[in-house]
Scaffold this active site. Sequence first.
Site, PDB file in Angstrom:
ATOM      1  N   ASP A   1     -10.761  -9.110   7.465  1.00 48.24           N
ATOM      2  CA  ASP A   1     -12.113  -8.967   7.165  1.00 48.24           C
ATOM      3  C   ASP A   1     -12.791 -10.261   7.190  1.00 48.24           C
ATOM      4  O   ASP A   1     -14.100 -10.427   7.556  1.00 48.24           O
ATOM      5  CB  ASP A   1     -12.267  -8.185   5.940  1.00 48.24           C
ATOM      6  CG  ASP A   1     -12.353  -6.726   5.864  1.00 48.24           C
ATOM      7  OD1 ASP A   1     -12.089  -6.139   6.824  1.00 48.24           O
ATOM      8  OD2 ASP A   1     -12.357  -5.959   4.879  1.00 48.24           O
TER       9      ASP A   1
ATOM     10  N   ASP B   1      -5.212  -7.067   5.847  1.00 44.47           N
ATOM     11  CA  ASP B   1      -6.376  -6.263   5.435  1.00 44.47           C
ATOM     12  C   ASP B   1      -7.510  -7.424   5.003  1.00 44.47           C
ATOM     13  O   ASP B   1      -8.487  -7.190   5.444  1.00 44.47           O
ATOM     14  CB  ASP B   1      -6.134  -5.269   4.249  1.00 44.47           C
ATOM     15  CG  ASP B   1      -7.150  -4.403   3.748  1.00 44.47           C
ATOM     16  OD1 ASP B   1      -8.398  -4.246   4.519  1.00 44.47           O
ATOM     17  OD2 ASP B   1      -7.284  -3.667   3.000  1.00 44.47           O
TER      18      ASP B   1
ATOM     19  N   TYR C   1       0.764  -1.409   0.053  1.00 38.40           N
ATOM     20  CA  TYR C   1       0.050  -0.080  -0.136  1.00 38.40           C
ATOM     21  C   TYR C   1       0.751   1.154  -0.059  1.00 38.40           C
ATOM     22  O   TYR C   1       0.543   2.252  -0.399  1.00 38.40           O
ATOM     23  CB  TYR C   1      -0.887   0.335   1.075  1.00 38.40           C
ATOM     24  CG  TYR C   1      -1.937  -1.265   1.346  1.00 38.40           C
ATOM     25  CD1 TYR C   1      -2.171  -1.837   0.062  1.00 38.40           C
ATOM     26  CD2 TYR C   1      -2.694  -1.384   2.470  1.00 38.40           C
ATOM     27  CE1 TYR C   1      -3.324  -2.663  -0.216  1.00 38.40           C
ATOM     28  CE2 TYR C   1      -3.829  -2.311   2.389  1.00 38.40           C
ATOM     29  CZ  TYR C   1      -4.049  -3.024   1.087  1.00 38.40           C
ATOM     30  OH  TYR C   1      -5.032  -3.998   1.120  1.00 38.40           O
TER      31      TYR C   1
ATOM     32  N   LYS D   1       3.750 -15.345   2.562  1.00 43.19           N
ATOM     33  CA  LYS D   1       3.946 -16.215   1.215  1.00 43.19           C
ATOM     34  C   LYS D   1       5.296 -16.560   1.203  1.00 43.19           C
ATOM     35  O   LYS D   1       5.863 -16.271   0.038  1.00 43.19           O
ATOM     36  CB  LYS D   1       3.221 -15.421   0.172  1.00 43.19           C
ATOM     37  CG  LYS D   1       2.726 -16.207  -1.114  1.00 43.19           C
ATOM     38  CD  LYS D   1       1.664 -17.346  -0.719  1.00 43.19           C
ATOM     39  CE  LYS D   1       1.396 -18.118  -1.889  1.00 43.19           C
ATOM     40  NZ  LYS D   1       0.710 -19.365  -1.743  1.00 43.19           N
TER      41      LYS D   1
ATOM     42  N   ASP E   1      -2.688 -18.260   2.009  1.00 45.14           N
ATOM     43  CA  ASP E   1      -3.705 -18.913   1.256  1.00 45.14           C
ATOM     44  C   ASP E   1      -4.370 -20.028   2.152  1.00 45.14           C
ATOM     45  O   ASP E   1      -5.567 -20.309   2.426  1.00 45.14           O
ATOM     46  CB  ASP E   1      -3.626 -19.475  -0.104  1.00 45.14           C
ATOM     47  CG  ASP E   1      -2.117 -20.241  -0.205  1.00 45.14           C
ATOM     48  OD1 ASP E   1      -1.217 -20.064   0.882  1.00 45.14           O
ATOM     49  OD2 ASP E   1      -1.740 -20.638  -1.098  1.00 45.14           O
TER      50      ASP E   1
END
Length: 358
Positions: free
Chosen positions: A252, A248, A143, A192, A224
């Site tokens: 959620d 993020d 970001y 990852k 994942d």
Amino acid sequence: MKKYKIAVLKGDGIGPEIVSEATKVLSKTAEEFGFDVEYQQALIGGAAIDETGCPLPQETIDICKGADSVLLGAVGGYKWDTLPGAERPEVGLLAIRKALGLYANLRPAVIFEPLKSASPLKEEIIGESLDIMVVRELTGGIYFGERGTNEEDGIISAYDTERYSVPEIERIAKTAFEMARKRNKKLCSVDKANVLDSSRLWRKTVERIAKDYPEVELSHMYVDNCAMQLVRNPSQFDVIVTSNMFGDILSDEASMISGSIGMLASASLNESGSGLYEPIHGSAPDIAGQNSANPLATILSVAMMLRYSLGEPKAAERIEKAVVTALKQARTADIATKETNIKKVTCSEMGDLVTSLI
């Protein structure tokens, strides 16, 4: 009498409604526990654009820096969707995080007993209870990395860069280990590392920091797999630490396991211990001004503020208990049930009920 200065950024959409209820609860709590609260209003997001032409005016930054803590509603809405990316309301949110050095985002995913049936997961998957803390790095990663758009031979491409430094990873790792040490002494670091160089550095650094916390059990999980495990066996997690983008997404996902995104608070902390507190849901412009929003996530954000920035844990606990009691009596539209003994209430009525239970 202790006095705390709180910067209040109501923002856009339902922000003004939910923040008003949260400050009502905070004022009553302050009265009960013998401290004083001074509120300073400031603009951010679309409201700031309309008033000043900028999503984060310097005046807002100055007010926030001079406060003991910041309470934020929400930013954004349909009205500003056509603005260029660098001028959108959401830019104000990223900018205030950077201006205040808010590097650690704490997002608890908790199932409150009265809302257990609202979770999309079966009760046998949830188990006796669910209480996960996601610790998300907030000022680095994709970001905030280098980005751009290119055109070559008539083909347009765009790029965003995931970049982390060792000090950034060390800082968030220490925060997560400290959190885990105070809870159930289990920390899962999500990355990852099988694909990304930034994740390999992340994992190596977290493992080195782990040596300073021998009492905390550290595990690693690819993002994942973590996304799958959150819905397969969420009770295996206590504290999760991860990067900005992964955090993020995962926070959620974890929020929906708990039954309603309208119930979940968050804290964004800097190295001095002060922070910004906000619900994790958006500005919900479709219901703005209807007095139907759920203020409980914002009220619970106030509880987090009392616990993590203001050093008032007993006051925080009082608010949390009041919310649980309120849920046994009433629900806003997003969490309403068919149970005849639980009435449906408006945003302000829910705020009044929690206040009365303080």
